[in-house]
Design a protein around this motif. Structure first.
Motif, PDB file in Angstrom:
ATOM      1  N   SER A 137      31.309  71.344-100.813  1.00 10.63           N
ATOM      2  CA  SER A 137      32.341  71.441-101.151  1.00 10.63           C
ATOM      3  C   SER A 137      33.376  70.453-100.491  1.00 10.63           C
ATOM      4  CB  SER A 137      33.135  72.727-100.981  1.00 10.63           C
ATOM      5  OG  SER A 137      33.178  73.297 -99.766  1.00 10.63           O
ATOM      6  N   ALA A 145      38.264  75.088 -99.942  1.00 12.24           N
ATOM      7  CA  ALA A 145      37.709  74.013-100.749  1.00 12.24           C
ATOM      8  C   ALA A 145      38.830  73.444-101.679  1.00 12.24           C
ATOM      9  CB  ALA A 145      36.630  74.147-101.609  1.00 12.24           C
ATOM     10  N   ASP A 178      33.037  79.500-105.956  1.00 16.44           N
ATOM     11  CA  ASP A 178      31.754  78.722-105.337  1.00 16.44           C
ATOM     12  C   ASP A 178      30.725  79.077-106.069  1.00 16.44           C
ATOM     13  OD1 ASP A 178      33.459  77.730-103.434  1.00 16.44           O
ATOM     14  OD2 ASP A 178      33.261  79.465-102.051  1.00 16.44           O
TER      15      ASP A 178
END
Length: 212
Positions: A137, A145, A178
């Motif tokens: 990331s 991120a 994620d």
């Protein structure tokens, strides 16, 4: 805007530069995963230690064999169900990558993005004989991120070894969260990190693999 942004990105990565690119989850940070100087540059920018392995971006399941992977049936089933998409598979690998990409046992995380820009980038890099690139990331360690183009641009502000933003007009991360990380190096698949794919999606496939 650059006339050939993917060609420019390939040359930038070939030269050891860091590249910010959008995915279906968050913005990614790419560096040539076989180049020790590029990986050192990435780790220095992210402030990340050598004991933390870094996943790579691949075009598809078929691309893995040339990189030293032997995916097997379990990986094939999970890839058929969730690739391209926010699923990282940790697989045994005999290929050579820069120090710190692979885990201590040689396993490497692989990611196949469903984002059209990330997918096009992976295809172009492969065609140009560059990479593969990392799929970590875009953020400094301990910080969130980048989830929008504005946040990615801020992360890429001019500085020593700063990443370059992939110059594709309107490119934006989708922000699904994620990727979920599944380790397939053990006797039974193990989720190392839950992310955009949850138990409801994975459990039906896990049951066919003999997972708990």
């Amino acid at each position: 805007m650059t006339a050939d942004p993917f060609g420019a990105a390939a040359e930038w990565v070939r030269g050891g530069g860091l590249l910010a690119y959008p995915t279906e989850s968050v913005w990614g940070l790419g560096a040539d995963a076989v180049s020790p100087p590029a990986l050192e540059r990435l780790r220095r920018w992210k402030r990340r230690g050598l004991d933390e392995p870094i996943s790579i971006l691949v075009e598809d399941l078929e691309a893995l064999e040339a990189l030293g992977f032997a995916p097997g049936e379990r990986a094939a089933r999970l890839a058929a169900a969730f690739w391209p998409g926010p699923l990282t598979l940790v697989l045994a690998c005999t290929g050579r990558f820069a120090p710190g990409v692979a885990r201590a046992d040689g396993a490497v995380g692989v990611r196949c993005s469903s984002h059209p820009v990330a997918a096009a980038l992976a295809r172009r890099l492969r065609a140009e004989g560059v990479g593969p690139i990392t799929a970590t990331s875009l953020n400094r360690s301990g910080e969130p991120a980048a989830r929008s183009r504005d946040e990615a641009a801020a992360a890429c502000r001019p500085a020593a070894d700063a990443p370059q933003l992939l110059d594709v007009e309107g490119a934006e991360a989708v922000g699904t969260g994620d990727s979920t990380v599944v380790d397939l190096t053990r006797p039974r698949p193990e989720v190392l990190r839950w992310g955009a794919l949850g138990e409801a999606e994975l459990d039906p496939v896990f049951r066919t693999l003999g997972a708990p």
